[in-house]
Design a protein around this motif. Structure first.
Motif, mmCIF file in Angstrom:
data_model
loop_
_atom_site.group_PDB
_atom_site.id
_atom_site.type_symbol
_atom_site.label_atom_id
_atom_site.label_comp_id
_atom_site.label_asym_id
_atom_site.label_seq_id
_atom_site.Cartn_x
_atom_site.Cartn_y
_atom_site.Cartn_z
ATOM 1 N N LYS A 97 61.531 -14.172 4.682
ATOM 2 C CA LYS A 97 62.100 -15.339 4.013
ATOM 3 C C LYS A 97 63.349 -15.774 4.764
ATOM 4 C CE LYS A 97 59.112 -14.958 0.671
ATOM 5 N NZ LYS A 97 57.907 -15.752 0.776
ATOM 6 N N THR A 99 66.948 -17.790 4.049
ATOM 7 C CA THR A 99 67.809 -18.189 2.943
ATOM 8 C C THR A 99 68.764 -19.275 3.406
ATOM 9 O OG1 THR A 99 67.701 -15.987 1.977
ATOM 10 C CG2 THR A 99 69.479 -17.400 1.213
ATOM 11 N N THR A 108 65.347 -20.400 -1.118
ATOM 12 C CA THR A 108 64.478 -19.530 -0.341
ATOM 13 C C THR A 108 63.409 -20.343 0.365
ATOM 14 O OG1 THR A 108 64.831 -17.756 -1.924
ATOM 15 C CG2 THR A 108 62.944 -17.522 -0.466
#
Length: 169
Positions: A97, A99, A108
């Motif tokens: 992921k 951020t 996200t």
């Protein structure tokens, strides 16, 4: 933006569009708004517009990050409005992921190869609004080699740049 950054932005745009649109034309810079440039190009019978910026800092400083961009695109012909995307110059860790942090709010993004998009598309307007009203934006990612990276972006000019592509047709 420097001439090198503009050239990179144009090259990026070709990469950016080649992922989904084979017949894209060379992008044109519409106008520069402090840290954010507004661009457009023709794709078939429609126009694609986007704003783009490069990071002010890249961490860790000791690694080659390649070309890094944050983009918000408008693709009216595909019913896409203000889609944020992070693009990096290296393969991202599979299934990782990314951020995006604006002030104290986190968003996200899911990853694919060298790019990331908002995981929950319903949060795209909130991310774009946070960019317009925020003071600080950072993007954190993990490379395919496991290196944790982070990028800081200036939000100066984002509202004016987005306004410039508001009527993209």
């Amino acid at each position: 933006m420097s001439a090198r950054t503009v050239a990179l932005a144009l090259a990026l745009a070709l990469t950016f569009v080649s992922a989904g649109i084979a017949s894209a034309q060379t992008p044109t810079r519409i106008q520069q708004f402090k840290a954010w440039g507004a661009y457009s190009y023709k794709s078939g019978n429609s126009t694609v517009c986007y704003v783009l910026s490069v990071p002010t800092t890249k961490e860790p400083a000791s690694v080659d990050h390649g070309d890094i961009f944050f983009i918000v695109s408008q693709r009216p012909g595909q019913s896409v409005s203000y889609e944020p995307q992070a693009m990096v110059g290296y393969p991202l860790q599979a299934n990782s992921k990314v951020t995006v942090t604006i002030d104290n709010k986190n968003f996200t993004m899911f990853t694919k190869e060298k790019a990331a998009w908002v995981e929950n598309a319903a949060e795209e307007p909130a991310l774009v609004n946070a960019m317009k009203t925020g003071h600080n934006m950072s993007v954190s990612a993990v490379s395919g080699r496991g290196t944790k990276t982070s990028y800081a972006y200036s939000l100066q000019g984002i509202s004016a740049a987005l306004k410039q592509i508001e009527t993209c047709k």
